[in-house]
Motif scaffolding. Structure first.
Motif, mmCIF file in Angstrom:
data_model
loop_
_atom_site.group_PDB
_atom_site.id
_atom_site.type_symbol
_atom_site.label_atom_id
_atom_site.label_comp_id
_atom_site.label_asym_id
_atom_site.label_seq_id
_atom_site.Cartn_x
_atom_site.Cartn_y
_atom_site.Cartn_z
ATOM 1 N N UNK A 162 12.474 36.141 -30.623
ATOM 2 C CA UNK A 162 11.344 37.014 -30.953
ATOM 3 C C UNK A 162 11.766 38.444 -31.267
ATOM 4 N N UNK A 163 12.855 38.881 -30.654
ATOM 5 C CA UNK A 163 13.288 40.266 -30.854
ATOM 6 C C UNK A 163 13.691 40.546 -32.299
ATOM 7 N N UNK A 222 4.754 29.069 -36.247
ATOM 8 C CA UNK A 222 5.096 27.696 -35.889
ATOM 9 C C UNK A 222 4.435 27.396 -34.552
ATOM 10 N N UNK A 223 3.495 26.468 -34.545
ATOM 11 C CA UNK A 223 2.805 26.179 -33.295
ATOM 12 C C UNK A 223 2.353 24.724 -33.265
ATOM 13 N N UNK A 283 3.444 25.495 -27.648
ATOM 14 C CA UNK A 283 3.673 26.684 -28.467
ATOM 15 C C UNK A 283 2.383 27.127 -29.140
ATOM 16 N N UNK A 284 2.141 28.438 -29.040
ATOM 17 C CA UNK A 284 0.949 29.025 -29.636
ATOM 18 C C UNK A 284 1.291 30.422 -30.117
ATOM 19 N N UNK A 285 0.853 30.770 -31.327
ATOM 20 C CA UNK A 285 1.259 32.031 -31.948
ATOM 21 C C UNK A 285 0.473 33.238 -31.450
ATOM 22 N N UNK A 292 1.554 37.183 -29.848
ATOM 23 C CA UNK A 292 3.015 37.225 -29.968
ATOM 24 C C UNK A 292 3.665 36.161 -29.074
ATOM 25 N N UNK A 293 3.040 34.975 -29.054
ATOM 26 C CA UNK A 293 3.545 33.895 -28.202
ATOM 27 C C UNK A 293 4.774 33.216 -28.776
ATOM 28 N N UNK A 294 5.371 32.343 -27.962
ATOM 29 C CA UNK A 294 6.548 31.591 -28.406
ATOM 30 C C UNK A 294 6.163 30.643 -29.542
ATOM 31 N N UNK A 295 7.064 30.520 -30.539
ATOM 32 C CA UNK A 295 6.809 29.639 -31.664
ATOM 33 C C UNK A 295 7.716 28.414 -31.604
#
Length: 733
Positions: A578-579, A619-620, A632-634, A637-640
């Motif tokens: 994410x960074x 991507x979710x 995964x949920x966008x 700023x969630x994890x993809x």
């Protein structure tokens, strides 16, 4: 009289108490664990292939060895059994006779331990010998490789007296040691800290077939036994001539040396070691996947005079096309060119493993795992040029396939040349789903590649660059087999800055596009330019759009939905964390992958006339299969990513979910969609990342049909697809 009366009264009391005890012991007791006398219980690990701390559990009870059924088996049961075997705990357990089927009684069924019991007999079960299982359900355990301090091995029965675990093929002629794979040699079995031979009296081709299958070869061939007899006699004569005091030993040294030089290229290794026979009377049917499943006998006691009329068993094997060398390899290649194979393996991490797919009616499909076993799996392995099967995998262990399921309840005898020769049932949708796709792991020859490459992520260990420009197709067995620059290294003097590194994993994702949805949702839209500024910024329009009279006019777009499934064995995650995701102000979202999908319009001869691409801005898990939870949920700023068993949906009405066809002339074309086109994220199978459709465009409307995954059809069907009628009229100026 008083004393006699007293004595009689005491005797009567004793008699009454005995009757009371007998009656009390005859009363029924509440149901509970059925115990077996501890002194009668012994345990051992057996089966193939396995390490010393794992295997099929066998129990010695009532003077007979038997197995344990896997019904209701748990890790707690495995803990108790591993402690019986002298290990501190269990790390896992195996079902469905993973280590091979046992013989004899099935002593225990529905075992239910809490985990702290001192004996398996203290656990709840159906009773000793009471079982409704077959040996296809034999349970196994994997124990932690740590012994209980002070444990006496008297309770662990050594398998060497009744089992054969490890087998090897030792090259006989000295020059053969340098050639891999080893296709001919003496058959040896592991014995204590060394190796022992098998007497070849009564040895037949069926025995050789089993050994060759274990070594990774599909077939055996006849051995020139007379050649080995002569070498054996020469070895014996030489042994006698070198004994002190013998006549030949007193000959001049130069002559002796010359004789040794002459025979050095054709000498048995047995010159340097005494033969140690362990097995004789081996009798295989030829369908066994391991020598331990054949009938045989062990030599007992002093074996110095064993196998007097025979010699060590020697086997010669025929390598499969992938492992053949020289002229034999070219011959196999010519045979392969005569027709496309009707069976293949997909989704495996290594050569010789994968989901089994078969070709029927010009379409590839899978096999349902009902009654799938090692006999059928071995037919698959040998048909593909490998040895016998190590494992017959069920439950889509190598990922789920797509398309039809062609076969169910395959029941091979093990002698068939092709899986299509085995009895099987045709499938209906109600019978099986792709969660039941069958897979195999085959024995493959040892090629020595395991020791060639060692890679470190820490580049400070790199002292020399040895390869550059490496480009692999994915099926090679070594990096040296891939395309590369050879001796013309591009970064010979760059230090460690450009050193390549890898992170290895036994599992990977496998993305597939849902082809029918593309076909169902495709349509044309004329979109005004003033609504396409953000799309132009992300290069989602063709190059001619730059010359348009913005904001007037429009672009003609071919729009469709994309539903991308993860059918692999690991989640699909973006390469970058994410960074390092890139923020796009216009659309106001992050891109985790700059190019996630390529969209192309091609002429039937492959010329690209229009293109588009889709960045992975989100991507979710849009939806998942039953019993699979979204991970995964966008939002926020969630994890993809895409979870195994889930899919991500890009709807037709979002920006860049299109191909700009403004400049495309009417004609017949191919629509191609490729997922993960730059191979940025590891997948178990890249051959199914492309989807193709036939298109007919008349300048106003478009018809999209015959959509399919790129490797779903036979070679002949693919040729027909690419020769779509009308291709000669597709002259694009």
């Amino acid at each position: 009289m008083g004393s006699c009366g007293t004595w009689a009264w005491q005797e009567l009391l004793v008699l009454l108490s005995s009757v009371w005890l007998w009656v009390g012991s005859a009363q029924p007791t509440p149901p509970g664990p059925t115990h077996a006398p501890g002194s009668q219980l012994k345990f051992r690990l057996a089966g193939y292939p396995r390490k010393h701390n794992e295997g099929r559990v066998e129990v010695f009870y009532n003077d007979e060895w038997g197995t344990i059924c896997d019904d209701d088996f748990t890790l707690a049961n495995a803990h108790v059994l591993c402690r019986h075997l002298g290990f501190v705990a269990a790390t896992g357990w195996a079902h469905s006779a993973k280590y091979g089927k046992g013989v004899g009684r099935i002593w225990l069924d529905n075992v239910n331990c809490a985990g702290g019991e001192k004996s398996i007999g203290d656990c709840k079960h159906r009773g000793w010998g009471n079982s409704d299982c077959s040996h296809e359900e034999d349970a196994g355990v994997i124990c932690k490789d740590e012994r209980i301090p002070g444990f006496k091995d008297s309770n662990v029965i050594e398998s060497e007296q009744s089992h054969v675990e490890e087998v090897r093929l030792r090259p006989v002629v000295s020059g053969a040691r340098r050639q891999l794979p080893v296709t001919e040699g003496i058959v040896e079995v592991r014995y204590k800290d060394g190796w022992a031979q098998i007497c070849d009296e009564g040895w037949g081709s069926q025995n050789s077939r089993v050994v060759c299958g274990m070594m990774g070869f599909p077939a055996e061939k006849k051995v020139n036994r007379n050649f080995y007899k002569r070498l054996k006699r020469a070895a014996r004569m030489k042994g006698r001539s070198l004994r002190p005091g013998s006549r030949l030993a007193s000959k001049s040294q130069p002559k002796q040396k010359r004789r040794e030089d002459v025979g050095s290229k054709k000498r048995l290794f047995t010159e340097r070691q005494q033969l140690n026979y362990r097995l004789h009377s081996v009798s295989c049917m030829g369908t066994e996947v391991h020598l331990s499943m054949c009938a045989f006998e062990f030599y007992r006691g002093n074996t110095s005079a064993a196998c007097g009329a025979g010699m060590p068993a020697v086997v010669s094997c025929v390598p499969g096309p992938l492992f053949a060398t020289g002229n034999a390899h070219k011959k196999k290649q010519r045979q392969q060119q005569q027709g496309q194979p009707r069976i293949r393996l997909k989704g495996g991490a290594k050569v010789g493993e994968g989901r089994v797919e078969v070709l029927k009616s010009s379409e590839w499909g899978t096999i349902c795992d009902d009654r799938w076993n090692l006999l059928s799996a071995s037919v698959v392995c040998r048909e593909l040029g490998f040895g016998s099967a190590k494992e017959a995998l069920t439950g889509a262990r190598m990922g789920q396939g797509t398309g039809p399921i062609h076969m169910n309840e395959v029941q091979c005898l093990g002698t068939e040349k092709s899986l299509w020769s085995c009895p099987f049932k045709n499938i209906t949708q109600e019978d099986c789903k792709h969660t039941e796709d069958a897979a195999v792991r085959c024995n493959i020859p040892y090629m020595g590649y395991e020791n060639l490459e060692t890679w470190y992520w820490d580049a400070s260990n790199v002292t020399e660059m040895v390869l550059s420009g490496v480009k692999c197709a994915g099926h090679e067995m070594s990096l040296s087999h891939c395309q590369h620059h050879g001796s013309s290294l591009n970064c010979r003097n760059t230090g460690t800055r450009f050193a390549a590194g890898v992170i290895c994993s036994e599992t990977a994702s496998d993305l597939l596009l849902h082809a029918p949805l593309v076909q169902e949702t495709a349509y044309i839209e004329d979109r005004p330019l003033h609504m396409l500024y953000c799309a132009a910024e992300e290069n989602c329009l063709s190059s001619s759009a730059r010359l348009a009279n913005w904001p007037y006019g429009h672009r003609r777009l071919l729009r469709f939905s994309s539903q991308i499934h993860n059918n692999g064995r690991a989640d699909f995650r973006p390469k970058a964390g994410r960074h390092s995701w890139v923020w796009h102000e216009c659309h106001r979202h992050y891109h985790s992958m700059d190019i996630f999908t390529h969209y192309d319009i091609l002429t039937p001869n492959g010329t690209k006339v229009a293109e588009g691409h889709k960045a992975s801005f989100c991507l979710e898990d849009t939806e998942c299969e039953e019993d699979v939870a979204k991970r995964y949920e966008c939002a926020n700023f969630g994890e993809q990513g895409i979870t195994v068993g889930c899919w991500d949906l890009y709807r037709h009405d979002i920006d860049c979910q299109w191909i700009d066809i403004t400049d495309v002339k009417p004609g017949n074309y191919i629509l191609q969609v490729v997922i993960n086109p730059n191979f940025e994220v590891a997948e178990s199978d890249f051959t199914n990342n492309a989807m193709k459709c036939n298109c007919k465009y008349d300048g106003h409307r478009i018809w999209v049909h015959s959509c399919h995954i790129g490797d779903a059809l036979s070679e002949e069907a693919n040729k027909r697809f690419e020769q779509y009628p009308g291709q000669l009229n597709n002259q694009i100026s």
